[in-house]
Design an enzyme around this catalytic site. Structure first.
Site, PDB file in Angstrom:
ATOM      1  N   GLU A   1       0.819  -1.215   0.000  1.00 28.14           N
ATOM      2  CA  GLU A   1       0.000   0.000   0.000  1.00 28.14           C
ATOM      3  C   GLU A   1       0.854   1.268   0.000  1.00 28.14           C
ATOM      4  OE1 GLU A   1      -2.751  -0.676   3.324  1.00 28.14           O
ATOM      5  OE2 GLU A   1      -4.107  -1.638   1.893  1.00 28.14           O
TER       6      GLU A   1
ATOM      7  N   ASP B   1      -8.215  -8.995   3.913  1.00 24.54           N
ATOM      8  CA  ASP B   1      -7.908  -7.883   4.805  1.00 24.54           C
ATOM      9  C   ASP B   1      -8.974  -7.764   5.891  1.00 24.54           C
ATOM     10  OD1 ASP B   1      -7.093  -5.538   5.956  1.00 24.54           O
ATOM     11  OD2 ASP B   1      -7.515  -4.252   4.236  1.00 24.54           O
TER      12      ASP B   1
ATOM     13  N   GLU C   1     -12.589  -2.561  12.425  1.00 20.19           N
ATOM     14  CA  GLU C   1     -12.604  -1.803  11.174  1.00 20.19           C
ATOM     15  C   GLU C   1     -13.731  -2.257  10.246  1.00 20.19           C
ATOM     16  OE1 GLU C   1      -8.958  -2.010   8.961  1.00 20.19           O
ATOM     17  OE2 GLU C   1      -9.753  -0.807   7.316  1.00 20.19           O
TER      18      GLU C   1
HETATM   19  C1  GCU Z   1      -6.140  -2.167   5.996  1.00 23.49           C
HETATM   20  C2  GCU Z   1      -6.469  -0.895   6.718  1.00 23.49           C
HETATM   21  C3  GCU Z   1      -5.324   0.078   6.687  1.00 23.49           C
HETATM   22  C4  GCU Z   1      -4.037  -0.614   7.115  1.00 23.49           C
HETATM   23  C5  GCU Z   1      -3.812  -1.869   6.329  1.00 23.49           C
HETATM   24  C6  GCU Z   1      -2.659  -2.699   6.855  1.00 23.49           C
HETATM   25  O1  GCU Z   1      -6.068  -1.936   4.620  1.00 23.49           O
HETATM   26  O2  GCU Z   1      -7.607  -0.304   6.147  1.00 23.49           O
HETATM   27  O3  GCU Z   1      -5.632   1.134   7.560  1.00 23.49           O
HETATM   28  O4  GCU Z   1      -2.959   0.238   6.949  1.00 23.49           O
HETATM   29  O5  GCU Z   1      -4.939  -2.692   6.436  1.00 23.49           O
HETATM   30  O6  GCU Z   1      -2.931  -3.680   7.553  1.00 23.49           O
HETATM   31  O7  GCU Z   1      -1.498  -2.419   6.595  1.00 23.49           O
END
Ligand code: GCU
Length: 711
Positions: free
Chosen positions: A305, A388, A416
Site C-alpha cells: 500500500e 484484509d 474496522e
Molecule cells: C487495511 C487498513 C489500513 C491498514 C492496512 C494494513 O487496509 O484499512 O488502515 O494500513 O490494512 O494492515 O497495513
C-alpha cells in the site's frame, strides 16, 4: 482474609527516566515492581469485591492470599515444590490452596502478577476458591498489541462525541498516548504519565499481553527521533512492572530521512545485504536500547500500500527482512515483517500475492541443506485471512504451507470491518473459528494429519518452531471506556485470553467477561452471553453473507458500497462481488483465478467444487448462479436475501433483549449501549436494503416470501 506479598519492592524494575511523574489528581499510581503491582491489585480487587479493606500483612494466617516467586517468598519456597514450579516456564503460574490459605506463585514476578489476575478472575466470576490447584502457562510467547496510533482506533473522544459514523480513519485526537515534540504543551506530554496509560497497562497485563507496538504500520519516522525515544523510554518505564515491552513500526527507507542528518544514507545505500544499511539500523536500535533496555524490536510494512520496501531497490522480502534482522540481532531484538502485500498489476486476484512472494523464500534450500531463507529473529506477520480483516474469510493458506519460517498471526481487535465502535460484535467466536481451522495437511497416503490446525501452527507445535507470536491490532483510544463501545472491551479481553491459550472456548470467555463487567446475576449473564455469541455471525449476515468479500464504501469501511468501482480495482466492491446476470461471487477455484491451489490439496479440492465448499465461504471461491440450490433447498438468491434479513432480525432481538435487562444494569452504561444498539439496528437495515436492492438489479428475481422459493 489478608494479603501477603513478601519483598514486594525488594527488586524494583529499573527505571531509566528520572522525572517520571503521574498526572496530578489521577487515581492510578506508578509502581516499581511487578510484585508491588500484584499487591495493589489484590488490595484494590479484594477490597472492592468484599466491600471491606483487606489488610496487607507479613504473616500468613488462614484466609490469606500469598503471592510471590521462589526468590521473593519464603512461603513459596517452603510450600511449593520446585518440580511444580519448573513446569511453569517464565510466565506460567499456579494458584494452590495450602492449609487454609492460597498461594499464587510463578518463577518470575510478572508470572506471579499474571497469577494474581487469574485469582481475581476466579473470584469475580464466582468460581469456587477452596481446594484450588490451577496451573496455567501461555501456549504462545509473544502476545502483542499493534496500536495504530491514530488510524482505525474507533475509540477516541472525537469518535464518541461526533456520532457513530465519524472517525472511520479514527479521530485524530483519539490516540491513547500523548506524544509531542518536547516543549509543546509540556504539561501533558510524556514523561508525565497520564492515568489512562496505567489503566491500559493493568488491563493488558490482566489478560497476559506482553508486547505493545505503539505506532501505526504506516509508520512515521518521528517515532525514532531522539525526542520521541526519550518519551517512549518514559512510557516503557511505566509499563515495565506490568510485563509489557515496547516495539515500534518503522519505514524501510528511514535512513534517507534528512531529519536524521548527518547520519543519513542515499537511496542506493538501501541495499539490505550490505553494511551501510545494516549499520544504520544497528545505530538507531542501539540508541533505542540505551533508553529502553528491553525494547522488543521493529515491525515493518514493506512494499505494501505504497510503503517503501526492498523491492524498490531490487531486493526481495527475504533480503529486506534478513537485513533488518541482522542489524538488530546483536541487540537481542526481533523483526516482525508483515506479509500484507498485493499488487493488482501482477496478479489480478490480489489474494494470491503473499504466498507467491513468501512461499519460495520459505522453501529455498540453503547452503547447509536446510530449507527457508528467513532469519530466526524474524516473524512473518500474516493476517488471519488472505484479504484484509473481513468479517469472515477463509484462513490464509500461508498458515500451513509456510513451514520453515516463524509466523505470527495478526488479528484485528479494532472493528474496522465489523461495525467499528457502533456495532456490538463479539469477535471471540471468529478467532475460535480461525484457530480451529484445519490447514488440511495430509500424510503421503492422503490421510489428514492430526494437530495441524492454525492454532498448532501458531503455537509452534505443528512445525517445531520455538519462537511463537500472536499480534492483535488494538482498539484502545482515549474514550473514557478506552474502546468506544463498552462491548468492544470484550474483544480486547478475548484476544488476550486466546493469545494465552487459543484452545479456550469463546463462550466461556464471554461468560467470564460478562460477570466481570456487567453482573453476576444468572439471567443477566445468560442473556448478555447469548447476545454476544451470535453477534459476529449477524454482522457477517447483514454485511457480507455467504463469503462475499469486501463490500464497504471507500475509506470509511463502515457503510455499504456494493456498486462502487474505484480507480483501483482491488479496492472496489464490484471487483469482489463480480455481480452479473449469472450470479454473484469471485471464482478463485481451479476454473477461476486458481487461488485455491495455494492450499494443501485436501482443502484445494474442497474449495474447487461448489458442492463441497462450505456455504459460509461460498463466494470467496465461486461465482454462484442465482438459482444454485443451497443446503436449505432454497435457490441461492432466496438464501442470500434470508441471510441479510436474519442478520438484521438478530440485531432487533439484541436491542429488545438489552432493553429487558435495564433493571439489573447500571443506568449510565445501560443507556450508552442502548443508544449504540438503536444506531446498530438502523445501520444493519441500511446494509440489507442497499445490498439486496442492488443484487436484485442483476438477479431480476422477486423477493422471496415465506410461501416458498422464487424462480
Ligand atoms: C487495511 C487498513 C489500513 C491498514 C492496512 C494494513 O487496509 O484499512 O488502515 O494500513 O490494512 O494492515 O497495513
Amino acid at each position: 482474609s489478608s494479603i501477603v506479598v513478601e519483598n514486594a519492592t525488594a527488586d524494583p524494575v529499573h527505571r531509566h527516566t528520572d522525572d517520571l511523574t503521574v498526572e496530578p489528581g489521577g487515581s492510578e499510581k506508578l509502581v516499581t515492581s511487578s510484585l508491588e503491582a500484584a499487591r495493589d491489585e489484590l488490595a484494590r480487587g479484594l477490597g472492592a469485591m468484599l466491600d471491606t479493606d483487606v489488610p496487607v500483612v507479613d504473616e500468613v494466617s488462614p484466609g490469606a492470599v500469598v503471592v510471590g516467586t521462589p526468590d521473593s517468598s519464603e512461603v513459596v519456597r517452603s510450600e511449593v515444590p520446585s518440580r511444580d514450579l519448573d513446569r511453569l516456564g517464565p510466565e506460567g503460574y499456579l494458584i494452590r490452596s495450602v492449609r487454609g490459605h492460597t498461594v499464587v506463585a510463578g518463577n518470575t514476578e510478572v508470572a506471579a502478577l499474571y497469577g494474581t489476575y487469574g485469582f481475581l478472575r476466579l473470584l469475580q466470576t464466582s468460581k469456587p476458591i477452596e481446594r484450588l490447584n490451577e496451573v496455567e502457562a501461555p501456549k504462545v510467547q509473544d502476545r502483542w498489541i499493534d496500536n495504530w496510533d491514530v488510524e482505525r482506533l474507533y475509540a477516541g473522544n472525537a469518535d464518541t462525541d461526533k456520532g457513530p459514523n465519524t472517525g472511520g480513519l479514527a479521530g485524530e485526537d483519539g490516540s491513547i498516548f500523548d506524544f509531542a515534540a518536547t516543549g509543546e504543551s509540556a504539561d501533558k506530554n510524556l514523561p508525565v504519565i497520564l492515568d489512562r496509560y496505567i489503566t491500559v497497562a493493568r488491563a493488558l497485563a490482566s489478560v497476559g499481553i506482553n508486547g505493545f507496538n505503539i505506532n501505526n504500520v504506516n509508520a512515521k519516522n518521528t517515532y525514532i527521533t531522539p525526542e520521541y525515544i526519550e518519551q517512549e523510554a518514559a512510557l516503557a518505564d511505566a509499563l515495565r512492572p506490568y510485563g509489557i515491552k515496547l516495539a515500534l513500526s518503522i519505514r524501510y527507507d528511514a535512513p534517507t530521512d534528512q531529519r536524521f542528518a548527518p547520519d543519513t544514507l542515499t537511496a542506493e545505500q538501501l541495499d539490505p545485504t550490505k553494511a551501510p544499511f545494516r549499520d544504520w539500523w544497528t545505530r538507531r536500535a542501539t540508541m533505542i536500547k540505551e533508553a529502553i533496555p528491553d525494547f522488543a524490536g521493529f515491525t515493518v510494512k514493506a512494499n505494501s500500500e505504497g510503503q517503501p520496501g526492498p523491492q524498490d531497490f531490487g531486493f526481495d522480502h527475504g533480503d529486506g527482512a534478513n537485513g533488518m534482522a541482522a542489524a538488530v540481532e546483536p541487540l537481542g531484538m526481533q523483526i516482525k515483517w508483515r506479509t500484507f502485500v498485493y499488487n493488482a498489476d501482477v496478479d489480478e486476484d490480489r489474494l494470491k500475492r503473499a504466498y507467491l512472494e513468501f512461499g519460495p523464500i520459505d522453501d529455498e534450500v540453503q547452503p547447509d541443506g536446510s530449507r527457508g531463507r528467513i532469519a530466526d529473529n524474524v516473524f512473518l506477520q500474516t493476517k488471519n485471512g488472505p484479504l484484509d480483516f473481513q468479517a469472515r474469510e477463509p484462513v490464509n493458506p500461508m498458515f500451513g504451507r509456510m513451514e520453515n519460517t516463524n509466523q505470527a498471526i495478526e488479528l484485528q481487535i479494532t472493528q474496522e470491518y465489523t461495525g467499528q465502535s457502533t456495532m456490538l460484535a463479539y469477535l471471540g467466536p471468529m478467532w475460535q473459528e480461525v484457530f480451529n481451522a484445519d490447514t488440511g495437511a495430509t500424510d503421503e497416503s492422503g490421510r489428514l494429519l492430526p494437530k495441524r490446525k492454525v492454532g498448532h501452527i501458531i503455537d509452534g507445535t505443528a512445525q517445531g518452531h520455538e519462537r511463537t507470536s500472536i499480534v492483535g491490532v488494538g482498539n484502545l483510544g482515549n474514550a473514557d471506556n478506552l474502546t468506544g463501545h463498552h462491548f468492544s472491551q470484550s474483544n480486547l479481553f478475548a484476544f488476550g485470553r486466546m493469545a494465552w491459550d487459543w484452545t479456550l472456548d469463546s463462550r466461556k470467555i464471554a461468560d467470564d467477561w460478562t460477570r466481570m463487567t456487567w453482573s453476576g446475576d444468572s439471567r443477566t449473564v445468560h442473556e448478555i452471553v447469548a447476545m454476544m455469541m451470535g453477534s459476529w455471525e449477524s454482522v457477517v449476515s447483514y454485511q457480507t453473507p455467504l463469503g462475499i468479500g469486501h463490500q464497504f464504501n471507500a475509506d470509511i469501511h463502515y457503510e455499504p458500497g456494493p456498486e462502487e468501482t474505484l480507480a483501483r480495482p482491488d479496492w472496489s466492491p464490484t471487483y469482489y462481488n463480480q455481480a452479473d446476470a449469472v450470479g454473484l461471487g469471485y471464482d478463485r477455484s481451479a476454473s477461476g483465478s486458481g487461488f485455491s491451489a495455494q492450499y494443501f490439496p485436501s482443502l484445494a479440492e474442497r474449495f474447487d467444487d461448489i458442492e463441497t465448499t462450505p456455504e459460509n465461504l461460498l463466494m470467496w471461491f465461486h461465482h454462484v448462479p442465482w438459482g444454485h440450490e443451497m443446503n436449505s433447498g432454497r435457490p441461492f438468491w432466496d438464501e442470500l436475501v434470508y441471510r441479510y434479513q436474519m442478520g438484521v432480525q438478530y440485531v432487533t432481538w439484541m436491542r429488545r433483549t438489552w432493553d429487558s435487562l435495564e433493571p439489573s444494569l447500571d443506568a449510565r452504561r445501560f443507556g450508552e449501549v442502548r443508544a449504540k444498539l438503536a444506531q446498530h439496528e438502523a445501520d444493519a437495515e441500511m446494509w440489507r436494503d442497499e445490498c439486496v436492492a442492488y443484487w436484485q438489479t442483476f438477479s431480476g428475481r422477486e423477493m422471496p416470501t415465506d410461501d416458498g422459493p422464487t424462480s
